[in-house]
Design a protein around this motif. Structure first.
Motif, PDB file in Angstrom:
ATOM      1  N   ILE A   1     -23.002  11.870  90.879  1.00  0.00           N
ATOM      2  CA  ILE A   1     -21.917  10.880  90.790  1.00  0.00           C
ATOM      3  C   ILE A   1     -21.671  10.512  89.332  1.00  0.00           C
ATOM      4  CG2 ILE A   1     -21.282   8.494  91.339  1.00  0.00           C
ATOM      5  CD1 ILE A   1     -22.891   8.815  93.940  1.00  0.00           C
ATOM      6  N   LEU A   2     -22.749  10.230  88.618  1.00  0.00           N
ATOM      7  CA  LEU A   2     -22.628   9.837  87.212  1.00  0.00           C
ATOM      8  C   LEU A   2     -22.159  11.005  86.355  1.00  0.00           C
ATOM      9  CD1 LEU A   2     -25.926   7.756  86.899  1.00  0.00           C
ATOM     10  CD2 LEU A   2     -23.661   7.022  87.671  1.00  0.00           C
ATOM     11  N   GLY A   3     -22.591  12.210  86.714  1.00  0.00           N
ATOM     12  CA  GLY A   3     -22.170  13.386  85.957  1.00  0.00           C
ATOM     13  C   GLY A   3     -20.675  13.631  86.054  1.00  0.00           C
ATOM     14  N   PHE A   4     -20.110  13.555  87.265  1.00  0.00           N
ATOM     15  CA  PHE A   4     -18.667  13.742  87.436  1.00  0.00           C
ATOM     16  C   PHE A   4     -17.871  12.698  86.649  1.00  0.00           C
ATOM     17  CE2 PHE A   4     -19.894  15.799  91.625  1.00  0.00           C
ATOM     18  CZ  PHE A   4     -19.562  17.072  91.213  1.00  0.00           C
ATOM     19  N   ALA A   5     -18.325  11.440  86.706  1.00  0.00           N
ATOM     20  CA  ALA A   5     -17.628  10.376  85.976  1.00  0.00           C
ATOM     21  C   ALA A   5     -17.709  10.598  84.475  1.00  0.00           C
ATOM     22  CB  ALA A   5     -18.222   9.017  86.350  1.00  0.00           C
ATOM     23  N   ALA A   6     -18.884  11.010  83.980  1.00  0.00           N
ATOM     24  CA  ALA A   6     -19.079  11.222  82.547  1.00  0.00           C
ATOM     25  C   ALA A   6     -18.176  12.334  82.013  1.00  0.00           C
ATOM     26  CB  ALA A   6     -20.545  11.550  82.270  1.00  0.00           C
TER      27      ALA A   6
ATOM     28  N   TYR B   1     -27.825  20.531  90.667  1.00  0.00           N
ATOM     29  CA  TYR B   1     -26.609  19.779  90.335  1.00  0.00           C
ATOM     30  C   TYR B   1     -26.953  18.460  89.654  1.00  0.00           C
ATOM     31  CZ  TYR B   1     -22.494  22.223  92.143  1.00  0.00           C
ATOM     32  OH  TYR B   1     -21.438  23.094  92.303  1.00  0.00           O
ATOM     33  N   SER B   2     -27.976  17.793  90.141  1.00  0.00           N
ATOM     34  CA  SER B   2     -28.363  16.508  89.567  1.00  0.00           C
ATOM     35  C   SER B   2     -28.970  16.672  88.179  1.00  0.00           C
ATOM     36  CB  SER B   2     -29.349  15.791  90.488  1.00  0.00           C
ATOM     37  OG  SER B   2     -28.680  15.334  91.645  1.00  0.00           O
ATOM     38  N   LEU B   3     -29.734  17.738  87.982  1.00  0.00           N
ATOM     39  CA  LEU B   3     -30.292  17.997  86.649  1.00  0.00           C
ATOM     40  C   LEU B   3     -29.171  18.230  85.643  1.00  0.00           C
ATOM     41  CD1 LEU B   3     -32.605  18.523  84.703  1.00  0.00           C
ATOM     42  CD2 LEU B   3     -32.709  20.893  85.552  1.00  0.00           C
ATOM     43  N   ALA B   4     -28.166  18.997  86.040  1.00  0.00           N
ATOM     44  CA  ALA B   4     -27.011  19.213  85.166  1.00  0.00           C
ATOM     45  C   ALA B   4     -26.312  17.894  84.862  1.00  0.00           C
ATOM     46  CB  ALA B   4     -26.038  20.194  85.826  1.00  0.00           C
ATOM     47  N   ALA B   5     -26.224  17.023  85.869  1.00  0.00           N
ATOM     48  CA  ALA B   5     -25.577  15.724  85.675  1.00  0.00           C
ATOM     49  C   ALA B   5     -26.332  14.875  84.665  1.00  0.00           C
ATOM     50  CB  ALA B   5     -25.477  14.992  87.009  1.00  0.00           C
ATOM     51  N   VAL B   6     -27.655  14.886  84.718  1.00  0.00           N
ATOM     52  CA  VAL B   6     -28.467  14.107  83.771  1.00  0.00           C
ATOM     53  C   VAL B   6     -28.204  14.570  82.339  1.00  0.00           C
ATOM     54  CG1 VAL B   6     -30.830  13.640  83.012  1.00  0.00           C
ATOM     55  CG2 VAL B   6     -30.259  13.532  85.440  1.00  0.00           C
ATOM     56  N   ILE B   7     -28.119  15.876  82.134  1.00  0.00           N
ATOM     57  CA  ILE B   7     -27.847  16.412  80.795  1.00  0.00           C
ATOM     58  C   ILE B   7     -26.452  16.008  80.321  1.00  0.00           C
ATOM     59  CG2 ILE B   7     -27.585  18.531  79.459  1.00  0.00           C
ATOM     60  CD1 ILE B   7     -29.645  19.810  81.374  1.00  0.00           C
ATOM     61  N   ILE B   8     -25.472  16.092  81.216  1.00  0.00           N
ATOM     62  CA  ILE B   8     -24.092  15.726  80.870  1.00  0.00           C
ATOM     63  C   ILE B   8     -24.003  14.243  80.507  1.00  0.00           C
ATOM     64  CG2 ILE B   8     -21.785  15.390  81.862  1.00  0.00           C
ATOM     65  CD1 ILE B   8     -22.324  18.251  81.057  1.00  0.00           C
ATOM     66  N   VAL B   9     -24.659  13.404  81.287  1.00  0.00           N
ATOM     67  CA  VAL B   9     -24.635  11.957  81.018  1.00  0.00           C
ATOM     68  C   VAL B   9     -25.265  11.642  79.664  1.00  0.00           C
ATOM     69  CG1 VAL B   9     -25.567   9.726  81.761  1.00  0.00           C
ATOM     70  CG2 VAL B   9     -24.547  11.269  83.438  1.00  0.00           C
TER      71      VAL B   9
ATOM     72  N   VAL C   1     -25.247  13.500  76.995  1.00  0.00           N
ATOM     73  CA  VAL C   1     -24.245  13.835  75.968  1.00  0.00           C
ATOM     74  C   VAL C   1     -23.135  12.795  75.962  1.00  0.00           C
ATOM     75  CG1 VAL C   1     -22.554  15.549  75.230  1.00  0.00           C
ATOM     76  CG2 VAL C   1     -24.771  16.290  76.138  1.00  0.00           C
ATOM     77  N   ALA C   2     -22.698  12.382  77.143  1.00  0.00           N
ATOM     78  CA  ALA C   2     -21.589  11.432  77.251  1.00  0.00           C
ATOM     79  C   ALA C   2     -21.934  10.081  76.633  1.00  0.00           C
ATOM     80  CB  ALA C   2     -21.202  11.249  78.717  1.00  0.00           C
ATOM     81  N   ILE C   3     -23.172   9.639  76.792  1.00  0.00           N
ATOM     82  CA  ILE C   3     -23.578   8.343  76.233  1.00  0.00           C
ATOM     83  C   ILE C   3     -23.363   8.315  74.722  1.00  0.00           C
ATOM     84  CG2 ILE C   3     -25.599   6.904  75.733  1.00  0.00           C
ATOM     85  CD1 ILE C   3     -26.580   7.536  78.569  1.00  0.00           C
ATOM     86  N   GLN C   4     -23.676   9.411  74.053  1.00  0.00           N
ATOM     87  CA  GLN C   4     -23.469   9.467  72.604  1.00  0.00           C
ATOM     88  C   GLN C   4     -21.988   9.369  72.246  1.00  0.00           C
ATOM     89  OE1 GLN C   4     -26.133   9.366  70.582  1.00  0.00           O
ATOM     90  NE2 GLN C   4     -27.307   9.311  72.504  1.00  0.00           N
ATOM     91  N   GLN C   5     -21.134  10.021  73.018  1.00  0.00           N
ATOM     92  CA  GLN C   5     -19.695   9.958  72.769  1.00  0.00           C
ATOM     93  C   GLN C   5     -19.133   8.560  73.019  1.00  0.00           C
ATOM     94  OE1 GLN C   5     -17.603  12.497  71.625  1.00  0.00           O
ATOM     95  NE2 GLN C   5     -19.514  13.601  71.256  1.00  0.00           N
ATOM     96  N   LEU C   6     -19.595   7.913  74.082  1.00  0.00           N
ATOM     97  CA  LEU C   6     -19.108   6.564  74.395  1.00  0.00           C
ATOM     98  C   LEU C   6     -19.584   5.540  73.370  1.00  0.00           C
ATOM     99  CD1 LEU C   6     -19.537   6.544  78.283  1.00  0.00           C
ATOM    100  CD2 LEU C   6     -17.470   6.972  76.946  1.00  0.00           C
ATOM    101  N   ARG C   7     -20.767   5.745  72.830  1.00  0.00           N
ATOM    102  CA  ARG C   7     -21.246   4.858  71.763  1.00  0.00           C
ATOM    103  C   ARG C   7     -20.357   4.959  70.535  1.00  0.00           C
ATOM    104  NH1 ARG C   7     -27.852   5.782  72.080  1.00  0.00           N
ATOM    105  NH2 ARG C   7     -28.236   4.280  73.784  1.00  0.00           N
ATOM    106  N   ARG C   8     -19.857   6.157  70.253  1.00  0.00           N
ATOM    107  CA  ARG C   8     -18.935   6.324  69.135  1.00  0.00           C
ATOM    108  C   ARG C   8     -17.651   5.537  69.380  1.00  0.00           C
ATOM    109  NH1 ARG C   8     -17.771  12.251  67.325  1.00  0.00           N
ATOM    110  NH2 ARG C   8     -16.577  10.998  65.827  1.00  0.00           N
ATOM    111  N   MET C   9     -17.173   5.535  70.596  1.00  0.00           N
ATOM    112  CA  MET C   9     -15.991   4.745  70.908  1.00  0.00           C
ATOM    113  C   MET C   9     -16.269   3.260  70.738  1.00  0.00           C
ATOM    114  SD  MET C   9     -14.238   6.606  74.215  1.00  0.00           S
ATOM    115  CE  MET C   9     -12.673   5.754  73.958  1.00  0.00           C
ATOM    116  N   GLN C  10     -17.439   2.830  71.163  1.00  0.00           N
ATOM    117  CA  GLN C  10     -17.799   1.416  71.047  1.00  0.00           C
ATOM    118  C   GLN C  10     -17.868   0.988  69.580  1.00  0.00           C
ATOM    119  OE1 GLN C  10     -21.647   0.369  72.689  1.00  0.00           O
ATOM    120  NE2 GLN C  10     -20.878  -1.630  73.333  1.00  0.00           N
TER     121      GLN C  10
END
Length: 444
Positions: free
Chosen positions: A131-136, A187-195, A197-206
């Motif tokens: 769920i978190l991976g798709f959103a990220a 699928y969940s392991l892939a999602a954890v890796i994607i999330v 990466v996404a956290i770093q991108q969202l921190r840049r936006m913040q």
């Protein structure tokens, strides 16, 4: 000599290159996703594939609860406020934390209390992080889209699909364990890796450490230096969240209801045909959501002549492309199923032939429906999507018990026709408001 200012209006050749990059990345990513589903279908068989497709559909649906449509809200708010749209980022990130927790808990409760089998429950629990991976994936793609880094958007699309495929391939090649449960964990392991990466991108936006191209400073907007609260952000975000949630509600409705109303096998049969059509919808989806949508939001406030031109030319071109695509799939449906899925999925042939009729309808509705995301039209779009979601559920409940997968396909076709009609009628009767509302909203 000072360097010229950066502009978001690329020459035609540059725009064509950007679109080709997006399509190339989307085609590669979708090809990997499609290949993943075909491989899983052939190795799992219709029964386990039905359980997996049901869990995947629920995760994708709940990912819209987690994301709340914030990605589309960002396109809108930056199109309206320019770079000052960054003031909304803190409130959006707080909302994401709350909504993501709620979405994951909802899936876990469904696994514990739902009507499915123990095997279905296990699959749902294992896939919860997806769920978190798709959103990220959607959030980072939107950030890159705002920066007009279309090559990066293409690479990001390839990355998450490629990662899943790389993790799943050894599972199906060795076939030494339970493919269904191992695939769910992959699928969940892939999602954890994607999330991660996404956290770093969202921190840049913040930190406002990114450059949204073409979104200029709005002098009419008083910059108080204060970010809107989470509740105020929610009041502005909810129509976008409702829109994306309702879209997936009717898009994935048949996948979910089939498992509970007709059984694992029918769910797998339908999902095999659905996967093929989902690949076909890549053309309008990529063009409108990854390339044009951010521009639509800017044109709605600053260049409505372009917005009107896009409405006129988009519908015609999408009708021609959709008709050609649907006709090709309809004529070759037997061959496609035989080559991709084999003898175990023969019942998917009439399902695919029925869904192929949806292609021109979906292409056109994607084109004209994008106009209703601009200005103050989102609430009307949400009303339309609500009606279509209700129609889809009603048709599926009526048709699936007696007709199984083919009934679900007919329900999908009926919903697509309803959506196109409602979009067309709304734009016709609200055409004056659509091309004036953005200026009125901007003035306030």
């Amino acid at each position: 000599m000072s360097s010229p200012p950066r502009t978001s209006k690329p020459p035609p050749l540059t725009a064509a290159i950007q679109i080709c990059l997006l399509w190339g990345g989307s085609l590669t990513g979708a090809g990997l996703a499609f290949l993943t589903q075909v491989v899983l279908g052939r190795h799992m068989g219709p029964g386990d594939y039905g359980i997996f497709s049901n869990a995947l559909a629920q995760c994708m649906l709940l990912s819209q609860v987690a994301g709340l449509g914030i990605q589309t809200f960002w396109l809108s708010v930056y199109g309206r406020e320019g770079r000052q749209g960054a003031r909304w980022i803190p409130g959006c990130l707080k909302l994401l934390a709350v909504s993501s927790t709620l979405a994951v808990l909802t899936l876990l409760l469904t696994a514990a209390l739902g009507p499915g089998s123990h095997r279905t429950a296990e699959t749902l629990v294992l896939m919860a992080p997806s769920i978190l991976g798709f959103a990220a994936v959607e959030l980072v793609a939107t950030k890159l889209q705002l920066e007009e880094r279309f090559a990066s958007v293409a690479a990001w699309q390839m990355l998450h699909h490629g990662l899943r495929f790389a993790l799943i391939l050894p599972i199906v090649m060795t076939a030494t364990g339970d493919i269904l449960l191992e695939t769910s964990a992959a699928y969940s392991l892939a999602a954890v890796i994607i999330v991660a990466v996404a956290i770093q991108q969202l921190r840049r936006m913040q930190r406002k450490d990114f450059e949204p191209l073409g979104h200029h400073y709005d002098r009419a907007l008083k910059d108080t230096g204060e970010a809107p609260s989470m509740l105020r952000t929610l009041a502005h975000v909810w129509p976008y969240g409702a829109d994306t949630l309702l879209y997936l509600a009717y898009f994935q409705c048949s996948n979910i209801l089939l498992l509970y109303l007709a059984g694992d096998r029918d769910a797998g049969i339908y999902f095999a045909a659905f996967t093929i059509m989902n690949a076909a919808y890549l053309l309008p989806t990529t063009l409108y959501t990854k390339f044009l949508l951010s521009k639509f939001h800017r044109w709605a406030h600053h260049d409505q002549a372009k917005l009107l031109s896009a409405l006129k030319t988009g519908g015609t071109s999408m009708l021609a492309a959709g008709t050609a695509c649907g006709l090709a799939i309809w004529l070759a449906s037997d061959l496609i199923i035989n080559i991709l899925y084999g003898s175990g999925f023969q019942d998917a042939k009439p399902v695919l032939a029925t869904l192929a009729i949806c292609a021109p309808i979906r292409f056109v509705s994607t084109s004209i429906g994008a106009i209703l995301t601009t200005g103050s039209q989102m609430r009307m779009r949400v009303i339309i999507k609500s009606l279509c979601a209700a129609l889809c559920v009603a048709l599926n409940m009526l048709l699936i018990p007696e007709h199984g997968a083919i009934g679900a396909a007919i329900a999908t076709l009926g919903t697509e026709v309803g959506l196109l009609l409602l979009f067309s009628i709304t734009i016709y009767f609200r055409r004056t408001a659509i091309f004036r509302s953005a200026r009125t909203e901007h003035a306030h």
